[in-house]
Scaffold this active site. Structure first.
Site, PDB file in Angstrom:
ATOM      1  N   CYS A  87      -4.189   1.361  -3.550  1.00  0.00           N
ATOM      2  CA  CYS A  87      -2.949   0.633  -3.341  1.00  0.00           C
ATOM      3  C   CYS A  87      -3.259  -0.858  -3.254  1.00  0.00           C
ATOM      4  O   CYS A  87      -3.785  -1.338  -2.263  1.00  0.00           O
ATOM      5  CB  CYS A  87      -2.262   1.080  -2.062  1.00  0.00           C
ATOM      6  SG  CYS A  87      -0.840   0.067  -1.667  1.00  0.00           S
TER       7      CYS A  87
HETATM    8 ZN   LIG Z   1       1.056  -0.018  -1.023  1.00  0.00          ZN
END
Ligand SMILES: [Zn+2]
Ligand SMILES: [Zn+2]
Ligand SMILES: [Zn+2]
Ligand SMILES: [Zn+2]
Ligand SMILES: [Zn+2]
Ligand SMILES: [Zn+2]
Lengths: 195, 302
Positions: free
Chosen positions: A89
């Site tokens: 992420c």
């Molecule tokens: Zn994220």
């Protein structure tokens, strides 16, 4: 319609500075430049120190106008990286991507992420929870994972080189190929066979 | 939303008229429907949009693409935009919306013969490169590729500069020019997106919900949501775009409609897989395990 000329230039540029940055990028096989392997050393002073982490890179058709897809193939314990799939992420791999960034700068950002986790935006909820609630356990787990999955002892490399030599590849070539893929036997074999 | 414009013949493809706003005298042709709402027909859409663009261009003495970027940022609320201008000043008004009007003093009188494009890493004659308002210069081929990806991605309204962390919105006339050279169809799509933004990003304007679509939109004159009637005869609630339902509140009516349709599975799927965007309130699909999502309106959120 990937801009392969640019990818080629990026690889050359990155190759010039391996000593300085420790960042490597190499094609997974000689068949295409669309699938690559990135290698980053674990940052010093973190539980990832001493480890060498491999990242699978897939270039979308629109590269560099669309972000490269990156995913850890080395298992890693980190709040923003899936302990299962290796998914990362990171904003620059999504909407903050800019065509002016490169594979190397993206890998540098991934390396920076290893130094500075963002547990408030977790990719792996279990790891993030541990990071916030029990930091000491997090550190020792992350270190254990680094020891187990991200370290190839020098003896290990020699064994792998030997194995490839027994399969009929010249020793020097076996060694450089192994190094270029971060010590992964299967990748090295794949590369040697296709080359 | 593509369905609304499947017939292209209404559309003003006259590009010059978009740039030459100063010469345009006819205001929006409202078909008046009561004191608080107006019907905007296909034909008057461009004129209505131009009118707002012109007000902003005149007040701030800026060019059309800067005015449009500001208006999209402020959801076509001219009064709000002016209020921010008065309160915070031009600089912060522009910075927030990604408008950069910087004077680039080119100290060297003669521009360099060749420019190195940082995207394709090629040296090119400076004539084949374009410098955006923010000062970043890349080759025309790379700009074109970038624009094509962004238009296809539904981001026509906010195409950012290619430089990393540069927040500037690209000049729409540059986008139009470069894209039309290789993809004229896509350039028209780009213009259509810009035109539709007047309705889709405008909190006081909504498409008439008729099916098949009559092509009209309704504009309300104050923030009070009310029941409106389109010239096609459809009556609907401006708050929720559903059929007129007074005195029941929008929320209650929505729940009622959902209950009636028994779409519980759809509703479940939406709550599990999407999050409402805090800016435009459209549901945005979450991707993968990570919680960071970004909406086509440009807003990223967790
Ligand atoms: Zn994220
Ligand atoms: Zn270029
Ligand atoms: Zn810029
Ligand atoms: Zn209607
Ligand atoms: Zn309602
Ligand atoms: Zn949004």
């Amino acid at each position: 319609m990937i801009d392969f000329a640019r990818v080629q230039k990026e690889l050359q540029e990155c190759g010039k500075d391996v000593e300085g940055s420790g960042i490597r990028v190499a094609p997974k096989s000689d068949a295409t430049l669309a699938r690559l392997v990135g290698t980053i050393p674990g940052p010093i002073g973190t539980p990832y120190e001493g480890g060498v982490f491999q990242i699978d890179i897939t270039l979308p058709d629109g590269y560099p106008f669309e972000p490269p897809k990156m995913q850890f193939s080395t298992k890693v314990w980190h709040p923003n990286i899936s302990s299962q799939s290796g998914a990362i992420c990171l904003d620059i791999l999504k909407d903050q991507w800019s065509p002016a960034l490169t594979l190397k700068t993206a890998l540098l950002s991934v390396q920076a992420l290893l130094s500075a986790p963002e547990p408030d935006d977790p990719q792996d909820a279990v790891v993030a929870k541990q990071y916030l609630k029990d930091y000491q356990t997090f550190i020792s787990t992350a270190r254990y994972w680094t020891e187990t999955f991200a370290k190839t002892s020098s003896r290990g490399i020699e064994e792998k080189v030997q194995k490839l030599v027994e399969m009929g590849f010249p020793e020097a070539q076996a060694r450089t190929t192994l190094e270029s893929v971060g010590g992964d036997e299967n990748l090295a074999l794949e590369k040697l066979c296709s080359g | 939303m593509e369905d609304y414009f499947s017939d292209d013949d209404y559309y003003y493809s006259d590009r010059d008229s978009l740039d030459g706003l100063e010469n345009e005298d006819s205001g929006p042709q409202w078909a008046s429907k009561g004191p608080t709402s107006k019907v905007i027909t296909k034909e008057s859409l461009l004129a209505a949009q131009r009118e707002d663009l012109r007000r902003v261009m005149e007040l701030l003495s800026i060019r059309v693409h800067h005015a449009r970027t500001l208006l999209i940022h402020y959801r076509w609320d001219v009064e709000k935009l002016f209020a921010v201008f008065v309160e915070k000043g031009k600089a912060s008004l522009f910075a927030e919306a990604g408008v950069s009007i910087v004077e680039h003093q080119d100290l060297d009188v003669r521009p360099p013969q060749t420019v190195m494009c940082d995207i394709c890493i090629e040296d090119l004659p400076s004539g084949e490169t374009t410098k955006m308002d923010c000062g970043h210069c890349f080759c025309n081929n790379c700009w074109t590729e970038h624009f094509i990806v962004k238009i296809n991605d539904g981001q026509s309204k906010r195409i950012k500069c290619m430089a990393h962390k540069c927040n500037a919105i690209c000049d729409e006339s540059v986008v139009r020019n470069l894209v039309s050279k290789t993809n004229p169809d896509l350039a028209e799509k780009f213009d259509r997106f810009l035109l539709e933004s007047y309705i889709e990003d405008n909190k006081r304007v909504k498409w008439c919900p008729s099916t098949p679509h009559c092509g009209n939109a309704i504009r309300v004159e104050d923030d009070q949501f009310c029941e409106v009637e389109c010239s096609c005869g459809v009556q609907f609630c401006f708050g929720c775009s559903l059929e007129a339902h007074s005195p029941c509140s929008c929320l209650m009516w929505e729940l009622w409609v959902k209950k009636c349709r028994d779409e519980s599975e759809t509703v479940n799927w939406i709550t599990v897989h999407t999050k409402p965007c805090p800016k435009c309130h459209k549901p945005v699909e979450k991707n993968g395990g990570c919680n960071l999502v970004s909406c086509i309106c440009g807003q990223a959120f967790w």
